[in-house]
Design a protein around this motif. Structure first.
Motif, PDB file in Angstrom:
ATOM      1  N   ALA A   1      12.629  16.442 -99.872  1.00 16.29           N
ATOM      2  CA  ALA A   1      13.394  17.032 -98.769  1.00 16.29           C
ATOM      3  C   ALA A   1      12.508  17.916 -97.901  1.00 16.29           C
ATOM      4  O   ALA A   1      12.609  17.903 -96.663  1.00 16.29           O
ATOM      5  N   VAL A   2      11.609  18.690 -98.524  1.00 20.99           N
ATOM      6  CA  VAL A   2      10.694  19.546 -97.764  1.00 20.99           C
ATOM      7  C   VAL A   2       9.800  18.697 -96.868  1.00 20.99           C
ATOM      8  O   VAL A   2       9.522  19.048 -95.716  1.00 20.99           O
ATOM      9  N   ALA A   3       9.342  17.568 -97.397  1.00 20.88           N
ATOM     10  CA  ALA A   3       8.460  16.693 -96.617  1.00 20.88           C
ATOM     11  C   ALA A   3       9.130  16.179 -95.352  1.00 20.88           C
ATOM     12  O   ALA A   3       8.454  15.819 -94.382  1.00 20.88           O
ATOM     13  N   GLU A   4      10.475  16.157 -95.350  1.00 22.05           N
ATOM     14  CA  GLU A   4      11.223  15.685 -94.178  1.00 22.05           C
ATOM     15  C   GLU A   4      11.719  16.824 -93.303  1.00 22.05           C
ATOM     16  O   GLU A   4      12.396  16.577 -92.302  1.00 22.05           O
ATOM     17  N   ASP A   5      11.400  18.059 -93.657  1.00 21.75           N
ATOM     18  CA  ASP A   5      11.888  19.224 -92.918  1.00 21.75           C
ATOM     19  C   ASP A   5      10.823  19.694 -91.927  1.00 21.75           C
ATOM     20  O   ASP A   5       9.821  20.297 -92.322  1.00 21.75           O
ATOM     21  N   PRO A   6      11.000  19.460 -90.634  1.00 27.22           N
ATOM     22  CA  PRO A   6       9.971  19.839 -89.655  1.00 27.22           C
ATOM     23  C   PRO A   6       9.816  21.347 -89.484  1.00 27.22           C
ATOM     24  O   PRO A   6       8.820  21.796 -88.913  1.00 27.22           O
ATOM     25  N   GLN A   7      10.783  22.123 -89.978  1.00 30.49           N
ATOM     26  CA  GLN A   7      10.680  23.577 -89.856  1.00 30.49           C
ATOM     27  C   GLN A   7       9.679  24.180 -90.840  1.00 30.49           C
ATOM     28  O   GLN A   7       9.172  25.277 -90.621  1.00 30.49           O
ATOM     29  N   VAL A   8       9.410  23.476 -91.943  1.00 32.03           N
ATOM     30  CA  VAL A   8       8.510  24.006 -92.966  1.00 32.03           C
ATOM     31  C   VAL A   8       7.069  23.646 -92.610  1.00 32.03           C
ATOM     32  O   VAL A   8       6.705  22.475 -92.554  1.00 32.03           O
ATOM     33  N   ARG A   9       6.260  24.670 -92.377  1.00 29.61           N
ATOM     34  CA  ARG A   9       4.847  24.455 -92.072  1.00 29.61           C
ATOM     35  C   ARG A   9       3.937  24.877 -93.220  1.00 29.61           C
ATOM     36  O   ARG A   9       2.794  24.457 -93.289  1.00 29.61           O
ATOM     37  N   VAL A  10       4.456  25.701 -94.124  1.00 28.46           N
ATOM     38  CA  VAL A  10       3.694  26.160 -95.285  1.00 28.46           C
ATOM     39  C   VAL A  10       4.615  26.122 -96.500  1.00 28.46           C
ATOM     40  O   VAL A  10       5.740  26.628 -96.452  1.00 28.46           O
ATOM     41  N   LEU A  11       4.149  25.512 -97.586  1.00 31.01           N
ATOM     42  CA  LEU A  11       4.914  25.475 -98.826  1.00 31.01           C
ATOM     43  C   LEU A  11       4.097  26.114 -99.944  1.00 31.01           C
ATOM     44  O   LEU A  11       2.953  25.713-100.198  1.00 31.01           O
TER      45      LEU A  11
ATOM     46  N   ALA B   1      -3.303  18.900-106.524  1.00 29.03           N
ATOM     47  CA  ALA B   1      -2.792  18.105-105.409  1.00 29.03           C
ATOM     48  C   ALA B   1      -2.500  18.945-104.173  1.00 29.03           C
ATOM     49  O   ALA B   1      -2.351  18.402-103.074  1.00 29.03           O
ATOM     50  N   CYS B   2      -2.406  20.262-104.328  1.00 27.18           N
ATOM     51  CA  CYS B   2      -2.123  21.133-103.181  1.00 27.18           C
ATOM     52  C   CYS B   2      -3.359  21.277-102.296  1.00 27.18           C
ATOM     53  O   CYS B   2      -4.492  21.042-102.721  1.00 27.18           O
ATOM     54  N   ASP B   3      -3.123  21.702-101.061  1.00 30.75           N
ATOM     55  CA  ASP B   3      -4.233  21.909-100.128  1.00 30.75           C
ATOM     56  C   ASP B   3      -5.082  23.110-100.516  1.00 30.75           C
ATOM     57  O   ASP B   3      -6.305  23.091-100.374  1.00 30.75           O
ATOM     58  N   LEU B   4      -4.434  24.168-100.993  1.00 32.20           N
ATOM     59  CA  LEU B   4      -5.119  25.413-101.336  1.00 32.20           C
ATOM     60  C   LEU B   4      -4.653  25.867-102.705  1.00 32.20           C
ATOM     61  O   LEU B   4      -3.497  25.667-103.075  1.00 32.20           O
ATOM     62  N   ARG B   5      -5.557  26.502-103.444  1.00 31.22           N
ATOM     63  CA  ARG B   5      -5.222  27.075-104.743  1.00 31.22           C
ATOM     64  C   ARG B   5      -5.654  28.534-104.751  1.00 31.22           C
ATOM     65  O   ARG B   5      -6.806  28.849-104.449  1.00 31.22           O
ATOM     66  N   PHE B   6      -4.714  29.410-105.108  1.00 33.96           N
ATOM     67  CA  PHE B   6      -4.913  30.855-105.082  1.00 33.96           C
ATOM     68  C   PHE B   6      -4.458  31.393-106.428  1.00 33.96           C
ATOM     69  O   PHE B   6      -3.336  31.114-106.857  1.00 33.96           O
ATOM     70  N   ALA B   7      -5.315  32.110-107.125  1.00 30.47           N
ATOM     71  CA  ALA B   7      -5.016  32.505-108.501  1.00 30.47           C
ATOM     72  C   ALA B   7      -4.995  34.014-108.675  1.00 30.47           C
ATOM     73  O   ALA B   7      -5.729  34.743-108.005  1.00 30.47           O
ATOM     74  N   ALA B   8      -4.171  34.458-109.614  1.00 31.10           N
ATOM     75  CA  ALA B   8      -4.228  35.828-110.110  1.00 31.10           C
ATOM     76  C   ALA B   8      -5.241  35.878-111.257  1.00 31.10           C
ATOM     77  O   ALA B   8      -5.556  34.852-111.869  1.00 31.10           O
ATOM     78  N   THR B   9      -5.745  37.060-111.542  1.00 33.01           N
ATOM     79  CA  THR B   9      -6.689  37.195-112.658  1.00 33.01           C
ATOM     80  C   THR B   9      -6.046  36.803-113.980  1.00 33.01           C
ATOM     81  O   THR B   9      -6.744  36.491-114.950  1.00 33.01           O
ATOM     82  N   SER B  10      -4.726  36.796-114.042  1.00 36.35           N
ATOM     83  CA  SER B  10      -4.003  36.415-115.258  1.00 36.35           C
ATOM     84  C   SER B  10      -3.918  34.907-115.450  1.00 36.35           C
ATOM     85  O   SER B  10      -3.439  34.445-116.496  1.00 36.35           O
ATOM     86  N   ALA B  11      -4.363  34.122-114.488  1.00 30.33           N
ATOM     87  CA  ALA B  11      -4.256  32.666-114.579  1.00 30.33           C
ATOM     88  C   ALA B  11      -5.185  32.117-115.662  1.00 30.33           C
ATOM     89  O   ALA B  11      -6.310  32.602-115.847  1.00 30.33           O
TER      90      ALA B  11
ATOM     91  N   MET C   1      -4.168  19.054 -88.225  1.00 34.09           N
ATOM     92  CA  MET C   1      -5.308  19.284 -89.122  1.00 34.09           C
ATOM     93  C   MET C   1      -5.009  18.743 -90.513  1.00 34.09           C
ATOM     94  O   MET C   1      -5.858  18.087 -91.134  1.00 34.09           O
ATOM     95  N   LYS C   2      -3.789  19.015 -91.030  1.00 36.51           N
ATOM     96  CA  LYS C   2      -3.401  18.484 -92.336  1.00 36.51           C
ATOM     97  C   LYS C   2      -3.423  16.960 -92.305  1.00 36.51           C
ATOM     98  O   LYS C   2      -3.972  16.311 -93.204  1.00 36.51           O
ATOM     99  N   ALA C   3      -2.856  16.378 -91.261  1.00 39.67           N
ATOM    100  CA  ALA C   3      -2.831  14.919 -91.151  1.00 39.67           C
ATOM    101  C   ALA C   3      -4.235  14.338 -91.069  1.00 39.67           C
ATOM    102  O   ALA C   3      -4.501  13.250 -91.600  1.00 39.67           O
ATOM    103  N   ASN C   4      -5.148  15.054 -90.432  1.00 37.70           N
ATOM    104  CA  ASN C   4      -6.529  14.580 -90.328  1.00 37.70           C
ATOM    105  C   ASN C   4      -7.181  14.474 -91.704  1.00 37.70           C
ATOM    106  O   ASN C   4      -7.894  13.506 -91.999  1.00 37.70           O
ATOM    107  N   PHE C   5      -6.962  15.485 -92.541  1.00 33.12           N
ATOM    108  CA  PHE C   5      -7.557  15.447 -93.874  1.00 33.12           C
ATOM    109  C   PHE C   5      -6.986  14.294 -94.699  1.00 33.12           C
ATOM    110  O   PHE C   5      -7.726  13.617 -95.421  1.00 33.12           O
TER     111      PHE C   5
ATOM    112  N   HIS D   1       0.357  16.486-101.738  1.00 31.00           N
ATOM    113  CA  HIS D   1      -0.901  16.190-101.045  1.00 31.00           C
ATOM    114  C   HIS D   1      -0.684  15.670 -99.633  1.00 31.00           C
ATOM    115  O   HIS D   1      -1.448  16.012 -98.721  1.00 31.00           O
ATOM    116  N   ASN D   2       0.349  14.855 -99.426  1.00 35.27           N
ATOM    117  CA  ASN D   2       0.507  14.143 -98.160  1.00 35.27           C
ATOM    118  C   ASN D   2       1.474  14.778 -97.177  1.00 35.27           C
ATOM    119  O   ASN D   2       1.436  14.450 -95.989  1.00 35.27           O
TER     120      ASN D   2
END
Length: 265
Positions: A45-55, A123-133, A215-219, A99-100
């Motif tokens: 559903a998110v993939a079809e929602d044009p309002q969502v630019r960041v997940l 599979a995500c574009d970016l990975r951000f971790a806490a020191t607890s990860a 940019m996402k589509a280009n990658f 990813h897509n």
């Protein structure tokens, strides 16, 4: 869909930023059938929602996602919805959706990240971790070859040799090691994790929406075609964006040393 009544996940949307939280904290968000169904359907559903630019994909409590709920499987309780007759492979689309999809996807890794959860993070574009990860492929230790696309995504992040090492010789490693090998792009102290994540999502949300999506589509496109074909595709998109109102606004704002105001046109 924001605020919908889910059993194993939470989904919230604030402007262009959506947050999908795996919500089985008592089991470190380990995966049962119902959670797979809810994640898969929500991501579609998110993939079809044009309002969502960041997940943002994250986990409740002390874990991101510890992989399959092996205790539940052994005990015969896979947490599946008896009314859902879809084949299990239907939900293997989760890494493909992450990813897509047009939105930029961020794995916010706050704790245990293993097995299928590890694959989803990759599979995500970016990975951000806490020191607890804490990370582990874990598949071979439980007698399976793996799922969720890791052998496709992981070599692109850490290199082919390191990816094979992490799969053939599974073991736990911390956020500092994940940063060193290039698996994650940033590590924050646990007490600063939420604030740093908010700053990251706000920065992406402020970006020119047409350019961000392109940019996402280009990658995604670059992974499928040769260089010459990719450059032709990229150039066509670039010239269209160059004529957009948002790009004109970005140029003017840069020259005038002010923040741009984008309208997605």
């Amino acid at each position: 869909m924001s605020g919908a009544n889910f059993e194993t996940i939470r989904y919230e949307k604030s402007g262009p930023v959506a947050t999908l939280t795996m919500n089985r904290p008592e089991r470190l968000n380990s995966i049962a059938g119902r959670m797979m169904h809810e994640l898969s359907d929500t991501l579609a559903a998110v993939a079809e929602d044009p309002q969502v630019r960041v997940l943002v994909l994250t986990g409740a409590g002390r874990g991101f996602c510890a992989g399959a709920d092996l205790q539940g499987i052994v005990e015969g309780d896979r947490g599946a919805d008896d009314a859902d007759t879809r084949p299990p492979t239907f939900d293997f689309r989760i890494p493909v959706l992450l990813h897509n999809m047009a939105a930029v996807t961020i794995a916010a890794i706050n704790g245990a990240c293993a097995g299928a959860g590890f694959g989803w993070a990759c599979a995500c574009d970016l990975r951000f971790a806490a020191t607890s990860a804490r990370f582990n492929t874990a598949f071979l230790d439980v007698g399976v070859a793996g799922d969720m696309g890791g052998p496709w995504t992981l070599p692109r992040l850490v290199g082919a040799a390191k990816a094979r090492e992490l799969y053939f010789l599974p073991g736990k490693f911390d956020a500092a090691e994940a940063l060193r090998i290039g698996l994650v792009g940033k590590v924050s102290p646990a007490e600063e994790f939420e604030a740093d994540l908010a700053a990251l999502t706000e920065r992406l949300a402020r970006a020119a929406p047409l350019a961000l999506a392109a940019m996402k589509a280009n990658f995604v496109a670059a992974e499928k075609i040769g260089l010459a074909d990719y450059v032709a595709l990229e150039s066509e998109k670039h010239l269209r964006l160059f004529q957009s109102a948002d790009t004109t606004e970005a140029f003017q704002a840069f020259v005038q040393k002010r923040a741009p105001v984008f309208h997605g046109r």
